[in-house]
Design an enzyme around this catalytic site. Structure first.
Site, mmCIF file in Angstrom:
data_model
loop_
_atom_site.group_PDB
_atom_site.id
_atom_site.type_symbol
_atom_site.label_atom_id
_atom_site.label_comp_id
_atom_site.label_asym_id
_atom_site.label_seq_id
_atom_site.Cartn_x
_atom_site.Cartn_y
_atom_site.Cartn_z
ATOM 1 N N LYS A 274 12.842 -6.143 -2.301
ATOM 2 C CA LYS A 274 13.239 -6.661 -0.989
ATOM 3 C C LYS A 274 14.592 -7.363 -1.120
ATOM 4 C CE LYS A 274 8.659 -7.562 0.995
ATOM 5 N NZ LYS A 274 8.708 -6.628 2.123
ATOM 6 N N ARG A 348 -1.215 -1.225 1.775
ATOM 7 C CA ARG A 348 -2.107 -0.106 2.110
ATOM 8 C C ARG A 348 -2.750 0.480 0.857
ATOM 9 N NH1 ARG A 348 2.762 2.969 5.008
ATOM 10 N NH2 ARG A 348 3.335 0.794 5.319
HETATM 11 N N1 BES Z 1 4.264 -7.553 3.118
HETATM 12 C C1 BES Z 1 5.082 -6.607 3.765
HETATM 13 C C2 BES Z 1 5.029 -6.693 5.296
HETATM 14 C C3 BES Z 1 5.520 -7.968 5.905
HETATM 15 C C4 BES Z 1 6.773 -8.040 6.458
HETATM 16 C C5 BES Z 1 4.702 -9.080 5.985
HETATM 17 C C6 BES Z 1 7.219 -9.207 7.048
HETATM 18 C C7 BES Z 1 5.135 -10.252 6.585
HETATM 19 C C8 BES Z 1 6.395 -10.311 7.123
HETATM 20 C C9 BES Z 1 4.669 -5.193 3.368
HETATM 21 O O1 BES Z 1 4.134 -5.076 2.095
HETATM 22 C C10 BES Z 1 5.904 -4.376 3.391
HETATM 23 O O2 BES Z 1 6.767 -4.641 2.606
HETATM 24 N N2 BES Z 1 5.970 -3.382 4.281
HETATM 25 C C11 BES Z 1 7.091 -2.542 4.388
HETATM 26 C C12 BES Z 1 6.589 -1.130 4.544
HETATM 27 C C13 BES Z 1 7.664 -0.099 4.431
HETATM 28 C C14 BES Z 1 8.204 -0.045 3.029
HETATM 29 C C15 BES Z 1 7.083 1.231 4.822
HETATM 30 C C16 BES Z 1 7.889 -2.989 5.611
HETATM 31 O O3 BES Z 1 7.301 -3.392 6.596
HETATM 32 O O4 BES Z 1 9.118 -2.939 5.552
HETATM 33 MG MG MG Z 2 5.600 -4.805 0.612
#
Ligand code: BES
Ligand code: MG
Ligand code: ZN
Length: 494
Positions: A274, A348
């Protein structure tokens, strides 16, 4: 918080403040409870136009009263429009006013609201106060030594009956569950690890006779062939944990609600790291696990006559040379193979293996999962509702109804099969990401592949579990979303 209730105003003990409720009636300010104006040694300024009794309006008056030196006039707005949520918000405002004056004890005159039962009024007030009366201070050692807590410590409900005290105690039990969930989310990610979640689950089992736990460590997780949970865990120096925590409040019944919580104790994104600005709040990524533990705690405190099984697949999603890799294929506990399109879509994966465990080992009547799953749900709904994805209308309606009652609201999203094409993989059975469009829906469709044939609801709480600004009775940061919702849902299970 010490909460008491007494029927007669004149029997009240001393306190820092006396709270009097008012409506904004058609002809001006009206009393909303049984109290006489002469309770104060001077005329209350209710016809001066300075106080209009608008919803949430608070005015503080000072005098040399025998029992209290302050009086708060609290506005509840239009008497025909007062709901439980109106009360939560108004008493949240009152609580903030008390904090700013370091008021510790309050005598609260219960309002009489025509459209609400007195238990509902009490619930709204107690929830409004308790949900607001929260501070996460365990990381503030120095400050605490200098500045004692500003929180309220004692409430006395005046003009109440026995049933109000019962309602207050119930609301208090529910808020204990919310506090637990908030504390878990707010704790340092370096402290709130999979092992710490395990410890919390075990402590709940020690305290409450109807709770049992079973913990799968890394070896047992390997035995279950949870290849996806193990893949996500590979970058972390900490072992994964798979927590099973059961509350049996109705041993005679075969009805089992299984609640699953995403327990990623820190989400760096993995090798698909991230960026700065997106990682700082990722200690919240076990918000689903927190909702599960908070719900189990509250259910036990309330002695709900239901059977609940909490399931928490937990690990960090860390980054190292041992991390799982984008482009590689991993085998899930179900045997299905998964191509990793993005290591940041890890929630997931761990949930998928949890669903297979449930299918193999438990007899669920329904499955409800809580997960901070996608940033896309924030784009769709913002923080006023969690996303609900459900394969069963009766279950969906039960949850939506509980959401409206508790104002822990949900909004139903579609799980159209057509979007399933976005998850196609050329080398494996399925891919873990489906591109930018309909991001929250393709996440739900991925989960659906691993769900046995039972009613199932997925709650995407990514935008509701953690707030960067305080909102009404939700303080900044962890909200404890899902706990009040679930308790209300469980109470109405038939
Ligand atoms: N933990 C994150 C989602 C999230 C985002 C939680 C903001 C709380 C606040 C999740 O694991 C994630 O990183 N999701 C990605 C999915 C993508 C790579 C398909 C996302 O939402 O960008
Ligand atoms: Mg994630
Ligand atoms: Zn995540």
């Amino acid at each position: 918080m010490d909460i008491t209730a007494i029927p007669l105003l004149q029997n009240r003990k001393t306190a820092d403040i006396l709270v009097l409720p008012f409506f904004k009636g058609r002809h001006g300010v009206e009393k909303a409870g049984d109290f006489i104006e002469s309770i104060a040694p001077y005329r209350l300024p209710i016809d001066t136009k300075d106080f209009k009794a608008k919803e949430g309006e608070v005015i503080l008056l000072y005098h040399d009263g025998k029992q209290e030196s302050r009086i708060a006039l609290l506005g509840l707005g239009d008497p025909t429009k007062v709901t439980v949520e109106t009360l939560r918000r108004a008493y949240a405002g009152l609580t903030k006013a008390c904090h700013s004056k370091k008021i510790k004890t309050a005598n609260i005159v219960l309002p009489k609201v025509k459209s609400l039962a007195s238990e509902e009024v009490t619930r709204g007030i107690v929830e409004g106060v308790l949900l607001t009366n929260y501070a996460f201070t365990s990381l503030k050692h120095d400050l605490l030594k200098k500045e004692p807590s500003a929180l309220l410590q004692k409430l006395c409900l005046l003009g109440s009956a026995k049933r109000d005290l019962v309602a207050a105690e119930k609301a208090q039990g529910i808020c204990e569950g919310v506090y637990l969930a908030r504390n878990l989310v707010n704790g340092n990610a370096d402290d709130v690890t999979p092992q710490y979640l395990t410890k919390v689950a075990k402590e709940l089992a020690e305290k409450h006779q109807h709770i049992k736990t079973k913990i799968l460590g890394k070896k047992e997780i390997e035995k279950e062939k949870m290849g996806l949970l193990l893949a996500v865990n590979r970058g972390s120096h900490l072992d994964p944990a798979f927590i099973v925590i059961e509350y049996r409040g109705n041993p005679k019944s075969k009805d089992n609600t299984v609640i699953v919580g995403k327990g990623i104790t820190y989400d760096t994104g993995g090798l698909n790291l991230k960026p700065t600005g997106s990682m700082e709040t990722m200690k919240c990524d076990m918000g689903g696990a927190a909702a599960v533990l908070g719900t189990i705690k509250a259910a036990a405190l309330l002695e709900l006559e239901v059977n609940l099984i909490g399931i928490i697949p937990s690990t960090e999603n860390a980054m190292s040379s041992t991390s799982y890799k984008p482009g590689d294929v991993y085998v899930s506990a179900s045997g299905k193979t998964v191509e990793i399109g993005n290591t940041d879509a890890e929630g997931r994966l761990v949930l998928a293996d949890a669903f297979t465990y449930i299918e193999k080992h438990l007899k669920p009547t329904r499955i409800i999962d809580f997960a901070t799953l996608t940033g896309a749900i924030d784009v769709a709904l913002g923080s006023e509702a969690s996303g609900l994805f459900c394969n069963d209308d009766a279950l969906a309606n039960g949850l939506l109804h509980a959401g409206l009652k508790t104002h822990d609201r949900l909004w139903r999203m579609p799980i159209f099969d057509e979007y399933r094409d976005q998850l196609k993989s050329e080398i494996a059975d399925i891919k873990n990401v489906g591109g930018r469009s309909a991001g929250s829906i393709t996440a739900a469709l991925f989960l659906k592949e691993f769900i046995p044939d039972v009613p199932w609801a997925h709650l995407d709480i990514a935008s509701t579990a953690y707030l960067s600004e305080h909102k009404r009775y939700n303080p900044k940061f962890g909200t404890g979303v899902g706990v009040r919702l679930m308790i209300d849902f469980l109470e109405h299970l038939k």
